[in-house]
Design an enzyme around this catalytic site. Structure first.
Site, PDB file in Angstrom:
ATOM      1  N   GLN A  28       0.822  -1.206   0.000  1.00  0.00           N
ATOM      2  CA  GLN A  28       0.000   0.000   0.000  1.00  0.00           C
ATOM      3  C   GLN A  28       0.855   1.254   0.000  1.00  0.00           C
ATOM      4  O   GLN A  28       2.050   1.228   0.295  1.00  0.00           O
ATOM      5  CB  GLN A  28      -0.920   0.009   1.219  1.00  0.00           C
ATOM      6  N   GLU A  70       3.540   8.028   8.098  1.00  0.00           N
ATOM      7  CA  GLU A  70       3.630   7.153   9.271  1.00  0.00           C
ATOM      8  C   GLU A  70       5.081   6.787   9.561  1.00  0.00           C
ATOM      9  O   GLU A  70       5.951   6.833   8.685  1.00  0.00           O
ATOM     10  CB  GLU A  70       2.783   5.891   9.075  1.00  0.00           C
ATOM     11  N   HIS A 111       4.794   0.243   0.333  1.00  0.00           N
ATOM     12  CA  HIS A 111       5.367  -0.582   1.393  1.00  0.00           C
ATOM     13  C   HIS A 111       4.420  -1.716   1.756  1.00  0.00           C
ATOM     14  O   HIS A 111       3.226  -1.688   1.428  1.00  0.00           O
ATOM     15  CB  HIS A 111       5.666   0.264   2.642  1.00  0.00           C
ATOM     16  N   ARG A 123      -4.204   0.542  -2.094  1.00  0.00           N
ATOM     17  CA  ARG A 123      -3.582  -0.777  -2.083  1.00  0.00           C
ATOM     18  C   ARG A 123      -3.013  -1.127  -3.454  1.00  0.00           C
ATOM     19  O   ARG A 123      -3.561  -0.731  -4.475  1.00  0.00           O
ATOM     20  CB  ARG A 123      -4.591  -1.830  -1.628  1.00  0.00           C
TER      21      ARG A 123
END
Length: 413
Positions: free
Chosen positions: A98, A135, A264, A283
């Site tokens: 994703q 993130e 990743h 995705r």
């Protein structure tokens, strides 16, 4: 400063033992437990437990008095919204491949899907939130991941090491353009291959990977990953795409930062993850869920290089994992078995404290809170500075999540 009660998300890739044992629940759990969410995302907000034992949603509490809970600076920048979400990931099997959008892409995509009337929980919804989702993931155990496109020159060496007649044209394509454009072309071709073409291509690739592993070749780890993914996701284009990504093994305390557009997949292990308060996911494979190829290609960054791994910046007793993300900052305190020192935790911003090992006592001079493994606490921005110390024998680990400082990351290896 009050305890949090947090939601466990039961995704199929999760572990039946990791979170159950961390939280002191019966193990194995009846179903896989994948993520422990700490924060105020509307999908599963934490509940704040006051000294009397009464509970209230953190989302409701922030809405009722945002300046007390978040602080004036955070409200001025992010509105009445906690800008970060903290998680523990317990991956027994690979997550989907994703990427996440930038702030501008998220705002545009969210508005577009809202105007189209796509329900926010619809399987084909890409942008349930109007915000970006950078993130950072910090390993608690050995943690395996694919992250970011590898240097095309290294990828060509891998493709030559497992060269098959079916793979040869694709390797030649990248050899003719060993840059981001070539990676985009190759990835696009692979992710759009018909199922019959994948069925013809993958078996020979698996045989070549088996031979490479048996010969202890240079790319044995990458080849084992292809074989594992092929077994878990037969006929999935993400198996081919894994050949293009950096294959990482993080040790405890090591972290990677994933900005917008970074493709990743987390493969296995336990980690603390901090991210912007968003659930926007594009995705690219290794999943039975919706894959929107045109939208994924629109957000992907095909820039390539080694993926930086950071151990954090030394700031007194805190190890700070600084990134460019303004939404969050993660810090870690580790006490060795013989180390009982108090550590100052500065205030002034909204914070979530998470204990991952041992027992940690946190206090402000008037009251104290004891955190055991898996326990977390909410600390409003208006609370004073805190002092944290370990209690009992053995090591103790405490994570501190708060808003970001817009600073670049340091301490990379």
């Amino acid at each position: 400063m009050e305890l949090l009660r947090n939601a466990v998300r039961p995704y199929a890739w999760g572990s039946r033992t990791t979170l159950a044992e961390l939280l002191g629940n019966p193990s194995p759990a009846p179903h896989p437990e994948a993520e422990l969410w700490m924060g105020a995302h509307p999908g599963d907000p934490s509940r704040v437990v006051d000294p009397s034992g009464a509970e209230r949603s953190l989302l409701e509490r922030i809405d009722a008095d945002p300046e007390t809970e978040l602080g004036a600076d955070t409200v001025a920048r992010w509105g009445n919204r906690l800008p970060f979400l903290l998680k523990i990931l317990a991956a027994e099997e690979p997550l989907s491949m994703q990427a996440h959008p930038s702030a501008a892409q998220a705002a545009e995509g969210h508005a577009r899907e809202e105007a189209a009337g796509i329900a926010r929980d619809a399987p084909n919804r890409n942008y349930p939130d109007p915000t970006a989702k950078p993130e950072l993931v910090c390993a608690l155990t050995e943690f395996h991941a694919l992250a970011g496109f590898r240097d095309p020159v290294r990828t060509l060496a891998l493709l030559e090491a497992v060269r098959t007649p079916g793979l040869a044209p694709y390797a030649d394509l990248l050899a003719g353009q060993p840059d981001s454009g070539g990676l985009r072309a190759l990835f696009t071709m692979w992710i759009t291959l018909p199922q019959t073409a994948l069925g013809n291509l993958l078996p020979d690739l698996f045989d070549a990977c088996v031979r490479h592993v048996k010969d202890h070749g240079e790319f044995a780890l990458e080849c084992r990953t292809v074989l594992e993914l092929g077994e878990s996701y037969p006929g999935d284009a993400g198996v081919l795409a894994s050949l293009l990504l950096n294959r990482l093994v993080l040790g405890p305390g090591e972290a990677i930062y994933l900005p917008a557009g970074n493709l990743h997949a987390y493969l296995r292990g336990t980690a603390v993850e901090i991210l912007a308060n968003s659930d926007n996911i594009l995705r690219g494979g290794l999943t039975p869920k919706h894959v929107d190829v045109p939208e994924l290609l629109r957000v992907l960054d095909f820039g390539s290089n080694d993926m930086p791994v950071t151990t954090g910046e030394d700031r007194g007793r805190l190890r700070v994992y600084r990134t460019e993300a303004p939404e969050f900052e993660l810090s870690r305190v580790t006490w060795a078995e013989a180390d009982r020192d108090e550590v100052a935790l500065p205030g002034g911003t909204p914070r979530i404290l998470l204990c991952c090992a041992g027992t940690v006592v946190v206090g402000d001079g008037e009251r104290e809170l004891t955190l055991r493994p898996g326990h977390s606490a909410w600390v409003p921005a208006t609370d004073p500075d805190l002092l944290a110390r370990p209690s009992g024998d053995g090591e103790a680990h405490l994570f501190v999540a708060t808003t970001g400082t817009d600073a670049p990351s340091h301490g990379e290896r």
